[in-house]
Design an enzyme around this catalytic site. Structure first.
Site, PDB file in Angstrom:
ATOM      1  CB  ALA A 200      16.714   5.456  -3.463  1.00  0.00           C
ATOM      2  CG  HIS A 201      12.537   3.491  -7.841  1.00  0.00           C
ATOM      3  ND1 HIS A 201      13.738   3.695  -8.468  1.00  0.00           N
ATOM      4  CD2 HIS A 201      11.904   2.517  -8.539  1.00  0.00           C
ATOM      5  CE1 HIS A 201      13.825   2.881  -9.512  1.00  0.00           C
ATOM      6  NE2 HIS A 201      12.729   2.154  -9.577  1.00  0.00           N
ATOM      7  NE  ARG A 202      14.792  -1.856  -8.541  1.00  0.00           N
ATOM      8  CZ  ARG A 202      14.750  -1.172  -9.700  1.00  0.00           C
ATOM      9  NH1 ARG A 202      15.718  -0.391 -10.062  1.00  0.00           N
ATOM     10  NH2 ARG A 202      13.722  -1.318 -10.490  1.00  0.00           N
TER      11      ARG A 202
END
Ligand code: UD1
Ligand code: UDP
Length: 360
Positions: A200-202
Site C-alpha cells: 500500500a502506497h497510494r
C-alpha cells in the site's frame, strides 16, 4: 529518428521494459530518459539490473517534492533534454507526475507523444494520478489503450489523438520474467510458508492517518501472516503518525524493504492472497504466470477489467470489511479466466506503430 522512452518510477521501468526490448529487437534508435522521480536503488537501479535494461541515457535528478514542484522540475529538465537531443517520438507510460511532465514538454515542442496505458479512469478526484492520465490522454498524439474498455473511454471523451488497442505491457513483463524470477530469487527464505502479500502506497490511503491506522490493524489481525514489502512513502507516514512500531513489531507481520521484480513476482506467485492499492499488481495478478486473487484496498479502480475477470475485489479501506474479505477469500480458487490485459505482445505492437509513424 529516435524514440525517447521517458520514465521515472518503479512501475514505469517495469512497464517500459518490453517497449525497450522491442526497440532493441527492431534495431531502432532510442534513448531512455529517467526523470529521477524515484531515485532509491530499490525503486530504480535494481529494476534496470533485474530487467537487464541499458542504464538511462539521461538521469535528470528531479527527486521528491510537492506535486507541482516535482512536475514543474521534470517539465523543465525534460524540455531541455528534448531540445539537446531532439527525438521523433516521446513515449510516456501510466499516470505519474513524470508522465504529465513528459507529455506536456513533448507536445509543446511539437514532438509526437505516445501515451502507453491510455484511457484508464478511476473518476476519483482525490488521486493526483487521475489528473495526470486525463491530461496526458487529451494532449497525446498516439494513445496506446490496453483494453476495449479503455478504448471506449477515450472515444467517449473525443480524444484528439489516434487510438490503438495494444494490451498492457505489464503482461509482457510478467510472462517474460516469471520463469527467470523463480530461478533467480531466494526471497521465500524470508517469508513464512503461507502468507498474505500486502502493498500500500497510494497518497489517498497512506497520507490519511485513519486509513493507515486501519491498515496496521488489518496486518496485525489478518487470518494468515502478512508479508509486506513497504514503500518509502508509507514508512515516512507511519513514522510521522507514530504507527511504525505497531506494524514492524507485530508477530503477524514480516516487513521487507521494497523488493526487486524477480523477488516480487515470486512473492506474488507463492502468496495465499494479495491485498494492495497498487495499479500494476491488480493487472499482474490476472497474468497466467501469476494468477492470484487480489483484494483491492481502495474505494474504486481504474482497472475494472480485473474485477470482471474475477481476479480482483474492491474492498474499500474499512478494516472490518477487509478482514472479512481476507477470511472469505483465502480458500477460494483462483480464477482461470484469461487476463483481460492483452496477449503479452503489447511492447512489440507499440513499437511497430511508432516505426510506421516515423517512416511516413
Ligand atoms: C509515485 C506515483 C504513483 C505510483 C508510485 C509508484 C505520482 C503522483 N505518484 O508515487 O502514481 O504509483 O510512484 O511507486 O507520480 N521516496 C523515497 N525514495 C524514492 C522516491 C520516493 O524515499 O526513491 C519517498 C519520498 O519521501 C517521497 C515519497 O516517497 O516524498 C513519495 O514519492 P513520489 O515520487 O512523490 O510519489 P510515490 O508515492 O512514490
Ligand atoms: N513491485 C516490486 N517490488 C515491490 C513492490 C512492487 O517489484 O516491492 C512491482 C510490482 O510487481 C508491480 C509494480 O512494482 O509491477 C507496481 O508498482 P507500484 O505499486 O509502486 O505502482 P503502481 O502500479 O500502483 O503505479
Amino acid at each position: 529518428m529516435t524514440v525517447d522512452v521517458v520514465l521515472g518510477t518503479r512501475p514505469e521501468i517495469i512497464k517500459m521494459a518490453p517497449v525497450v526490448e522491442a526497440l532493441k529487437a527492431k534495431d531502432m534508435d532510442y534513448r531512455i530518459v529517467h526523470t529521477g522521480q524515484h531515485y532509491d536503488k530499490n525503486l530504480s537501479e535494481n529494476f534496470f539490473d533485474d530487467l537487464q535494461l541499458p542504464r538511462p541515457d539521461a538521469f535528470l535528478e528531479v527527486g521528491s517534492g510537492s506535486q507541482s514542484e516535482q512536475t514543474a522540475k521534470a517539465m523543465m529538465l525534460l524540455e531541455k533534454d528534448f531540445m539537446d537531443f531532439p527525438p521523433s517520438i516521446v513515449l510516456v507510460q501510466g499516470d505519474t507526475n513524470t508522465v504529465l511532465a513528459g507529455a506536456l514538454a513533448g507536445v509543446k515542442l511539437g514532438i509526437t507523444v505516445g501515451h502507453v496505458e491510455a484511457g484508464l479512469r478511476s473518476y476519483d478526484k482525490r488521486m493526483p494520478e487521475e489528473y495526470n492520465r486525463r491530461v496526458a490522454d487529451h494532449i497525446s498524439d498516439l494513445l496506446f489503450a490496453p483494453t476495449p474498455g479503455s478504448v471506449k473511454i477515450l472515444e467517449d471523451e473525443h480524444i484528439w489523438g489516434e487510438i490503438h488497442m495494444t494490451g498492457n505491457t505489464v503482461i509482457d513483463s510478467a510472462n517474460l520474467y516469471a520463469p527467470l524470477a523463480e530461478e533467480n530469487s531466494s526471497i521465500l527464505e524470508q517469508a513464512p510458508d503461507e502468507y498474505i502479500l500486502v502493498t500500500a502506497h497510494r497518497a489517498e490511503n497512506v497520507d490519511d492517518p485513519e486509513v493507515l491506522k486501519g491498515l496496521v490493524h488489518i496486518c496485525q489481525n489478518a487470518p494468515m501472516p502478512i508479508v509486506y514489502p513497504i514503500h518509502p512513502r508509507t514508512v515516512k507516514r507511519l513514522k510521522e503518525f507514530g504507527m511504525y512500531e505497531g506494524l514492524s513489531g507485530s508477530s503477524n507481520v514480516t516487513l521487507l524493504p521494497p523488493v526487486g521484480y524477480f523477488d516480487f513476482i515470486v512473492l506474488m506467485r507463492h502468496s495465499g492472497l494479495i491485498l494492495t492499492d497498487s495499479g500494476g499488481i491488480q493487472e499482474e495478478a490476472t497474468a497466467e504466470s501469476i494468477a492470484k486473487k487480489v483484494i483491492v484496498f481502495r474505494q474504486n479502480t481504474e482497472r475494472p477489467e480485473a474485477v470482471d475477470s474475477g481476479h480482483a475485489i474492491i474492498g474499500g479501506t474499512d478494516p472490518t470489511t477487509i478482514l472479512a474479505l481476507l477470511n472469505e477469500n483465502l480458500d477460494t480458487p483462483v480464477p482461470t479466466t484469461e487476463t483481460p490485459f492483452g496477449d503479452g505482445k503489447a511492447g512489440e505492437r507499440i513499437v511497430g506503430i511508432c516505426q510506421s509513424k516515423m517512416s511516413n
